[in-house]
Structures are given as structure tokens and as C-alpha cells.
Motif scaffolding. Structure first.
Motif, PDB file in Angstrom:
ATOM      1  N   LEU A   1      31.791  47.458  36.406  1.00  0.00           N
ATOM      2  CA  LEU A   1      31.231  46.179  35.985  1.00  0.00           C
ATOM      3  C   LEU A   1      32.050  45.517  34.888  1.00  0.00           C
ATOM      4  CD1 LEU A   1      27.448  47.129  35.968  1.00  0.00           C
ATOM      5  CD2 LEU A   1      28.879  46.354  37.858  1.00  0.00           C
ATOM      6  N   PHE A   2      32.981  46.234  34.301  1.00  0.00           N
ATOM      7  CA  PHE A   2      33.887  45.687  33.295  1.00  0.00           C
ATOM      8  C   PHE A   2      34.981  44.898  34.012  1.00  0.00           C
ATOM      9  CE2 PHE A   2      37.311  46.621  29.990  1.00  0.00           C
ATOM     10  CZ  PHE A   2      36.774  45.760  29.046  1.00  0.00           C
ATOM     11  N   ARG A   3      35.414  43.781  33.426  1.00  0.00           N
ATOM     12  CA  ARG A   3      36.354  42.918  34.144  1.00  0.00           C
ATOM     13  C   ARG A   3      37.758  43.489  34.214  1.00  0.00           C
ATOM     14  NH1 ARG A   3      38.348  37.297  32.087  1.00  0.00           N
ATOM     15  NH2 ARG A   3      39.834  37.856  33.710  1.00  0.00           N
ATOM     16  N   TYR A   4      38.116  44.422  33.345  1.00  0.00           N
ATOM     17  CA  TYR A   4      39.467  44.974  33.333  1.00  0.00           C
ATOM     18  C   TYR A   4      39.459  46.415  33.836  1.00  0.00           C
ATOM     19  CZ  TYR A   4      40.229  40.989  30.232  1.00  0.00           C
ATOM     20  OH  TYR A   4      40.295  39.727  29.700  1.00  0.00           O
ATOM     21  N   GLY A   5      40.576  46.840  34.421  1.00  0.00           N
ATOM     22  CA  GLY A   5      40.724  48.216  34.857  1.00  0.00           C
ATOM     23  C   GLY A   5      42.054  48.774  34.395  1.00  0.00           C
ATOM     24  N   GLU A   6      42.035  49.934  33.761  1.00  0.00           N
ATOM     25  CA  GLU A   6      43.283  50.519  33.258  1.00  0.00           C
ATOM     26  C   GLU A   6      44.221  50.920  34.385  1.00  0.00           C
ATOM     27  OE1 GLU A   6      42.725  52.538  29.035  1.00  0.00           O
ATOM     28  OE2 GLU A   6      41.444  53.481  30.548  1.00  0.00           O
ATOM     29  N   MET A   7      43.657  51.145  35.568  1.00  0.00           N
ATOM     30  CA  MET A   7      44.492  51.510  36.712  1.00  0.00           C
ATOM     31  C   MET A   7      44.828  50.287  37.565  1.00  0.00           C
ATOM     32  SD  MET A   7      44.835  54.639  36.073  1.00  0.00           S
ATOM     33  CE  MET A   7      45.700  55.182  37.560  1.00  0.00           C
ATOM     34  N   GLY A   8      44.536  49.087  37.010  1.00  0.00           N
ATOM     35  CA  GLY A   8      44.811  47.866  37.755  1.00  0.00           C
ATOM     36  C   GLY A   8      43.542  47.078  37.971  1.00  0.00           C
ATOM     37  N   ALA A   9      43.695  45.804  38.250  1.00  0.00           N
ATOM     38  CA  ALA A   9      42.539  44.921  38.399  1.00  0.00           C
ATOM     39  C   ALA A   9      42.015  44.965  39.828  1.00  0.00           C
ATOM     40  CB  ALA A   9      42.916  43.502  38.009  1.00  0.00           C
ATOM     41  N   ASP A  10      41.538  46.149  40.261  1.00  0.00           N
ATOM     42  CA  ASP A  10      41.011  46.236  41.615  1.00  0.00           C
ATOM     43  C   ASP A  10      39.688  45.486  41.717  1.00  0.00           C
ATOM     44  OD1 ASP A  10      39.930  48.096  39.867  1.00  0.00           O
ATOM     45  OD2 ASP A  10      39.398  49.513  41.460  1.00  0.00           O
ATOM     46  N   GLN A  11      39.001  45.319  40.591  1.00  0.00           N
ATOM     47  CA  GLN A  11      37.793  44.499  40.571  1.00  0.00           C
ATOM     48  C   GLN A  11      38.179  43.199  39.884  1.00  0.00           C
ATOM     49  OE1 GLN A  11      35.312  42.683  41.223  1.00  0.00           O
ATOM     50  NE2 GLN A  11      33.902  44.386  41.415  1.00  0.00           N
ATOM     51  N   ASN A  12      38.555  42.187  40.657  1.00  0.00           N
ATOM     52  CA  ASN A  12      39.152  40.984  40.066  1.00  0.00           C
ATOM     53  C   ASN A  12      38.285  39.751  40.214  1.00  0.00           C
ATOM     54  OD1 ASN A  12      39.386  40.460  42.766  1.00  0.00           O
ATOM     55  ND2 ASN A  12      41.600  40.143  42.767  1.00  0.00           N
ATOM     56  N   ASP A  13      36.975  39.924  40.399  1.00  0.00           N
ATOM     57  CA  ASP A  13      36.105  38.763  40.576  1.00  0.00           C
ATOM     58  C   ASP A  13      36.210  37.793  39.407  1.00  0.00           C
ATOM     59  OD1 ASP A  13      34.544  38.684  43.069  1.00  0.00           O
ATOM     60  OD2 ASP A  13      33.877  40.671  42.467  1.00  0.00           O
TER      61      ASP A  13
END
Length: 386
Positions: free
Chosen positions: A6-18
Motif C-alpha cells: 500500500l506504500f507508493r514506493y518499493g525498494e525493489m522497484g515501483a511494481d505498484q505504480n498507481d
């Protein structure tokens, strides 16, 4: 929801980029170069002031008909509000704007398009040019509105929008800061709390611009969540239909209540294309007690109406005299005289035409009941004295 990301950023990449895609889509919608999605409209206003280099204690001009989060955002940014009178059309009084700008030395005007009522933007921009004021637009109630064919939200150096439940876009809570300047956009991204993951933004200046501000810009943790963005993106596609229906609801109720001689609707310029999610009107010749009694009658029939002239703030409704935290603003007599009879009906999209007619009927009947009671009391008084 299933992934828990649910967090907008991902340390492994922006796989959740809504959120990143939403920012890009929203910037295109409002015709601005950059958009930063944040956790509320108030946060967007605060960020706008911060990236415009507002310093602690700086005066910021704002019209007196608005909601408490607007002067609150000014204080949140470390500045102090300077309230400006409004006119009978519920929008900023440019003559008083000149007086208060000169008296305070303010360099920024935060113009609230309160409840979608659009000021004469030609006059506002002329006044800003005359006095050297920088304009920030509060567009929480004005998404898709226009003045003279130009989109509201494109007149100022920055514009703030809201995605709170009662706005055009609904994520429960959320906001957008829209602007064109690359350095300010970079600072807003960093202020919002991107950590060092700002490369996951799509609506952003180049990495060299952001890098120039990285170590000078504090993180205020104002990010929008991925969940809020996922709720909002489908709504963008439906926005034209929703705006058209909201305006139809507004116009049907407004035209029906205008039949009462005790109701005044604010005048609107033909240069204005509004985008209404509520209806405002002024009651003429009513005492505070009569207005309260009228509202009680409406509430008893299932129609809640807000009153900006109430002695105490209630729910979402308040007036400048309630904002003691904003400091001494003087009497604000003109604004409080207009707010004294100003009422507000929220208009959810679920209202049918029949519902709209019933809303107007309930209000008119409540008004006529109060007027009749007043007349009967007058007759009784005259009979006794006779």
C-alpha cells in the motif's frame, strides 16, 4: 490489497505504480506540467507555500469565505493568514485585497475557489500583477471549472486539489499539487517524502534537478498511498459524466429554491463555467433564531443544511470569527454580514431528479413555515396592544 503493498514506493522497484501513473494522468487533466500526489488537499496547499519560499511569520492573503484547513495550511507552512473580505457573490473583494496586501506587505495570495464559486479571474490577475502578488489556487471545489475558457488551476504558480470524500474525486482523503516549475516540483516531491526513491515518479523533472535539492529539502511525510491512487484512477475516466450530472443537480435545486422570495442565489459571471458539488444560497431577512428553526425543520425531514453564520463552528462549517488561531483579523464586518445568512446543501451524485425536487420542496416549506409563524406572532402582538 492482496499484496499488502500500500506504500507508493518499493525498494525493489515501483511494481505498484498507481500513484506515479495517477500523477501523470492528473497533470494532463489539469493542464499542468507536474503533479505531486499527497495525503490531503491541505497538505498540497502547505507544500505550495513551502516551495514558494514562504518564511516563518510571512503574511499570506486568503479570502474570508473558505474552510478551516485553508488558514490551517498557511499556519502549517509557518506563515500567518491575512483574511480578505468577500462580496455578495461569495468571492474575494479585489478592493479589499489591495488594501490588505498593501497594509500587510504580503507577497502571496492563496485564493480559495470556495464551493466552486469563481472570482473574476481577470480582476484577480490584474490585481496580482499590479501588486506583485504570487497566486496559489485552492481548487478543492473547482476541478474542471473554467474562467473565460481557461481551466481553473492554471492561473497561479501552483494549484492544490483535494480527493476527500465530498470532492469531485473521492479516495476518502488525498490531494494533488499541480505546477509547472521544475525546481518547485523537485522540492515538492522531496518534501512529500520520496526518500531517495524519487526516480519512481513519472510526473517529475529530470534526476539532475532533483539531485540539486536532495540534501537541502526536508521530508514532511505527506505521501499519497497506493490504495488511494488505485481508488482514484478509474474515477478520472468518469469525471466528465460526473461533473455534468453534478451541475444538473445543482441547477435543478437552485432554480427551484430561487422561486422563494426569501432566498438569494449568488450571481455568477457568464465567463465562469462552474463545477458544483453543492448548492449555496442566502436567506433574506431572517434572524439567527429563525434560521436555526428553519434548519431544524429541514433536518427533521432528512435534509441536513449547513449554515456559515452559526454562532459556533459545526462539522465542516466555520467562519473567520471562529479561527482565533489565525490571529486578530479585525471585525471582517462585510464577510460576516454575508455569511450570516449563507447556507449550504450538499448534493451527492446519488440524487435523482425527484430527490432534487423534494430537497427544494422541503426547504421552501420550512422557510414558509418560519415566515408564517413570524406573521402570526406579529398579529398576536398587535391584537394584544390593540
Amino acid at each position: 490489497m492482496r499484496s499488502g503493498r500500500l506504500f507508493r514506493y518499493g525498494e525493489m522497484g515501483a511494481d505498484q505504480n498507481d500513484v506515479a501513473v495517477l500523477e501523470q494522468e492528473f497533470a494532463a487533466l489539469v493542464a499542468r506540467r507536474y503533479c505531486v500526489a499527497v495525503n490531503s488537499g491541505g497538505a498540497a496547499l502547505c507544500l505550495a507555500l513551502k516551495v514558494l519560499d514562504v518564511q516563518p511569520g510571512d503574511p499570506v492573503l486568503v479570502n474570508g469565505f473558505t474552510l478551516a484547513p485553508v488558514p490551517g495550511a498557511i499556519l502549517h507552512a509557518g506563515a500567518r493568514p491575512v483574511l480578505v473580505e468577500i462580496g455578495a457573490d461569495y468571492v474575494i473583494d479585489c478592493d479589499d485585497l489591495r488594501r490588505r496586501a498593501r497594509a500587510s506587505g504580503a507577497r502571496i495570495l492563496l485564493l480559495s475557489h470556495m464551493r466552486g464559486h469563481i472570482a473574476d479571474m481577470d480582476a484577480v490577475m490584474g490585481t496580482c500583477d499590479e501588486l506583485g502578488l504570487v497566486l496559489v489556487e485552492d481548487c478543492a471545489h473547482a476541478l474542471c471549472a473554467k474562467w473565460g475558457g481557461r481551466a481553473i488551476g492554471t492561473f497561479g504558480e501552483a494549484a492544490a486539489f483535494s480527493a476527500q470524500t465530498y470532492k469531485h474525486l473521492n479516495a476518502g482523503e488525498g490531494g494533488f499539487l499541480a505546477l509547472d516549475n521544475a525546481d518547485r516540483a523537485a522540492r515538492a516531491i522531496l518534501h512529500s517524502g520520496s526518500y531517495m526513491l524519487h526516480g519512481q515518479h513519472l510526473s517529475a523533472p529530470g534526476p539532475d534537478v532533483i539531485a540539486g535539492w536532495e540534501e537541502r529539502t526536508p521530508n514532511f511525510s505527506m505521501r499519497m498511498t497506493a490504495l488511494a491512487a488505485a481508488l482514484l484512477r478509474p474515477q478520472l475516466r468518469d469525471l466528465p459524466r460526473r461533473v455534468a450530472r453534478w451541475n444538473a443537480i445543482h441547477d435543478r435545486i437552485a432554480s427551484a429554491i430561487a422561486r422563494s422570495q426569501h432566498v438569494r442565489l449568488p450571481p455568477r459571471s457568464p465567463r465562469q463555467r462552474y463545477s458544483a458539488t453543492s448548492v449555496q444560497f442566502s436567506l433574506l431577512g431572517f434572524t439567527d433564531g429563525e434560521i436555526a428553526a428553519m434548519l431544524d425543520r429541514c433536518a427533521a425531514r432528512g435534509l441536513p443544511i449547513k449554515w456559515f453564520g452559526a454562532g459556533r463552528q459545526r462539522g465542516f462549517t466555520s467562519a473567520p470569527r471562529h479561527w482565533r488561531y489565525a490571529g486578530d483579523q479585525g471585525a471582517m464586518q462585510q464577510t460576516h454580514a454575508i455569511l450570516a445568512g449563507l447556507c449550504d446543501i450538499r448534493t451527492p451524485l446519488s440524487l435523482t431528479d425527484e430527490d432534487c425536487d423534494l430537497v427544494a420542496e422541503i426547504l421552501r416549506e420550512a422557510i414558509e413555515t418560519i415566515v408564517s409563524t413570524r406573521a402570526e406572532a406579529g398579529e398576536t402582538g398587535r391584537a394584544r396592544t390593540g
